[in-house]
Design a protein around this motif. Structure first.
Motif, short mmCIF file in Angstrom:
data_model
loop_
_atom_site.label_atom_id
_atom_site.label_comp_id
_atom_site.label_asym_id
_atom_site.label_seq_id
_atom_site.Cartn_x
_atom_site.Cartn_y
_atom_site.Cartn_z
N ARG A 93 13.29 -2.21 3.51
CA ARG A 93 13.96 -3.50 3.31
C ARG A 93 15.47 -3.34 3.23
NH1 ARG A 93 12.25 -7.29 -1.72
NH2 ARG A 93 13.31 -5.65 -2.88
N ALA A 94 15.93 -2.26 2.60
CA ALA A 94 17.37 -2.02 2.50
C ALA A 94 17.99 -1.80 3.87
CB ALA A 94 17.63 -0.82 1.60
N ALA A 95 17.28 -1.11 4.76
CA ALA A 95 17.80 -0.90 6.11
C ALA A 95 17.92 -2.22 6.85
CB ALA A 95 16.89 0.06 6.88
N PHE A 96 16.95 -3.10 6.67
CA PHE A 96 16.99 -4.41 7.31
C PHE A 96 18.16 -5.23 6.77
CE2 PHE A 96 15.97 -8.91 7.32
CZ PHE A 96 15.56 -9.13 8.63
N VAL A 97 18.32 -5.25 5.45
CA VAL A 97 19.40 -6.01 4.82
C VAL A 97 20.75 -5.49 5.28
CG1 VAL A 97 20.52 -6.55 2.62
CG2 VAL A 97 18.02 -6.72 2.83
N HIS A 98 20.89 -4.18 5.38
CA HIS A 98 22.14 -3.58 5.82
C HIS A 98 22.43 -3.97 7.27
CE1 HIS A 98 25.39 -0.68 6.24
NE2 HIS A 98 24.80 -0.23 7.34
N ALA A 99 21.41 -3.97 8.11
CA ALA A 99 21.60 -4.27 9.53
C ALA A 99 22.03 -5.71 9.76
CB ALA A 99 20.33 -3.98 10.32
N ASP A 154 0.82 -1.21 0.00
CA ASP A 154 0.00 0.00 0.00
C ASP A 154 0.85 1.26 0.00
OD1 ASP A 154 -2.44 -1.36 0.06
OD2 ASP A 154 -2.40 -1.53 2.24
N SER A 155 2.16 1.10 -0.07
CA SER A 155 3.08 2.23 0.03
C SER A 155 3.88 2.37 -1.26
CB SER A 155 4.04 2.03 1.22
OG SER A 155 3.31 1.83 2.41
N SER A 156 4.58 3.48 -1.38
CA SER A 156 5.38 3.69 -2.59
C SER A 156 6.52 2.69 -2.63
CB SER A 156 5.95 5.11 -2.60
OG SER A 156 6.99 5.24 -1.63
N PRO A 157 6.93 2.25 -3.84
CA PRO A 157 8.06 1.34 -3.93
C PRO A 157 9.32 1.89 -3.26
CG PRO A 157 6.90 1.42 -6.02
CD PRO A 157 6.29 2.48 -5.16
N ALA A 158 9.55 3.20 -3.35
CA ALA A 158 10.74 3.78 -2.74
C ALA A 158 10.72 3.63 -1.22
CB ALA A 158 10.85 5.26 -3.12
N LEU A 159 9.53 3.75 -0.62
CA LEU A 159 9.42 3.66 0.83
C LEU A 159 9.67 2.23 1.30
CD1 LEU A 159 8.77 5.78 3.05
CD2 LEU A 159 6.44 4.86 3.07
N ARG A 160 9.01 1.28 0.68
CA ARG A 160 9.20 -0.11 1.12
C ARG A 160 10.59 -0.61 0.78
NH1 ARG A 160 5.41 -3.98 -2.81
NH2 ARG A 160 6.37 -3.44 -4.80
N ASP A 161 11.18 -0.12 -0.31
CA ASP A 161 12.56 -0.50 -0.64
C ASP A 161 13.53 0.04 0.40
OD1 ASP A 161 11.82 -1.93 -2.87
OD2 ASP A 161 12.36 -0.36 -4.31
N ALA A 162 13.27 1.24 0.91
CA ALA A 162 14.13 1.83 1.93
C ALA A 162 14.07 1.01 3.21
CB ALA A 162 13.71 3.27 2.20
N GLY A 211 20.48 -11.95 -0.24
CA GLY A 211 20.04 -11.17 -1.38
C GLY A 211 18.98 -10.16 -1.01
N ALA A 212 18.39 -9.53 -2.02
CA ALA A 212 17.40 -8.47 -1.79
C ALA A 212 16.13 -9.01 -1.16
CB ALA A 212 17.09 -7.76 -3.10
N ASN A 213 15.65 -10.17 -1.64
CA ASN A 213 14.47 -10.77 -1.04
C ASN A 213 14.86 -11.42 0.27
OD1 ASN A 213 12.44 -10.21 -2.99
ND2 ASN A 213 13.31 -11.77 -4.33
N ILE A 214 14.14 -11.09 1.34
CA ILE A 214 14.53 -11.61 2.64
C ILE A 214 13.90 -12.95 2.96
CG2 ILE A 214 14.89 -9.26 3.47
CD1 ILE A 214 12.42 -9.71 5.27
#
Length: 299
Positions: A110-116, A100-108, A123-126
């Motif tokens: 997920r990227a924070a989780f992957v980085h942590a 329900d959110s913008s792709p940029a928001l949900r990508d941000a 990979g990108a899919n968790i």
């Protein structure tokens, strides 16, 4: 083979968090962090950069908590495995959905989780599968693709999205493990204000895959309690509130689960400070029902 399960960790409420040393002393082969590993202060982000910045700060603080840090160090030193997934509070905020959110928001998010979590994320899919001893563990991403129930209650691909559903069904069909553990950040049955039951078609799809399958279970979090349930024919193990305070009296929670597998059975021990959060049950794969469990204890 031993799996430790924990979810719902709010450093703003519980600091320090000695419960992690209890889990460390169990020496689990697999540590499952089933979501809400941190808690956003702001549930209404619409700027991806600000969301990412807050998530990065919160992850940094949680990973620096001495007891949590010791547990993760022990996991890595022993070459044990860490499986982690986000839920809502460590994604976009309370009861928010990526679909329900913008792709940029949900990508941000997920990227924070992957980085942590770094090397512990594949990979990108968790979402991912791990084979450990007699069990295949399927870790699901239930936030990135999900939309609100009002728009997808009768969508058969709801919650997981078509690609993840396809991956999961193929992986499950190919599994010959004695046990299948499906890690779900929100509960399968309706324990709280979010569950798979809000999406009847997807709920039925998952139920059809797991019901009657000896050794199959769902492990979930989110609801700040421990529970065992199998009234639908699908066994669910809920463990949530590892480092949270109760809503009514503000007492600390120390809820976590220890699942110990042999080739023929699993012992499920759910630990907590409240008597109602403590369970101990051994379930034989040949009699895969709670009413056949030995030494079932709650109290």
């Amino acid at each position: 083979m031993k799996i430790a399960v924990a979810s719902c960790t709010k450093l703003q409420q519980i600091n320090p968090q000695p419960v992690w040393l209890e889990i460390l002393n169990e020496k689990p082969d697999v540590l499952v962090l089933a979501g809400d590993n941190i808690y956003l202060e702001h549930d209404h982000h619409d700027d991806p950069e600000l969301l990412r910045a807050e998530l990065d700060v919160l992850y940094k603080k949680q990973f620096a908590e001495p007891n949590f840090k010791s547990l993760l160090s022990d996991i890595r030193d022993r070459n044990a495995k860490l499986l982690a997934v986000y839920d809502d509070h460590d994604f976009l905020g309370n009861n928010r959905y990526g679909g329900d959110s913008s792709p940029a928001l949900r990508d941000a998010a997920r990227a924070a989780f992957v980085h942590a979590f770094g090397a512990d994320v594949d990979g990108a899919n968790i979402y991912r599968k791990l084979s450990a001893g007699p069990a295949d563990i399927f870790l699901l991403d239930e936030r990135y693709y999900r939309t609100e129930p009002a728009t997808s209650a009768h969508d058969r691909d709801a919650i997981l999205g078509a690609q993840q559903w396809d991956w999961f069904e193929k992986g499950l069909a190919a599994s010959h493990a004695n046990f299948v553990v499906v890690v779900s950040s929100t509960t399968f049955h309706r324990f709280g204000d979010e569950s798979w039951e809000q999406y009847p078609t997807a709920f039925g799809r998952m139920r059809g895959l797991l019901q009657g399958r000896q050794g199959a279970m769902i492990v979930s979090g989110d609801v700040h309690r421990n529970a065992l349930y199998d009234d639908s024919g699908v066994l669910e193990v809920v463990s949530s509130g590892v480092a949270r305070k109760g809503l009514v009296f503000g007492a600390a929670r120390k809820n976590y689960g220890i699942l110990t597998f042999t080739e023929a059975a699993v012992n499920i021990e759910l630990r907590g400070l409240k008597a109602g959060d403590r369970y101990n049950a051994t379930i034989a794969r040949s009699n895969w029902r709670l009413d056949q469990a030995s030494d079932l204890y709650n109290g």
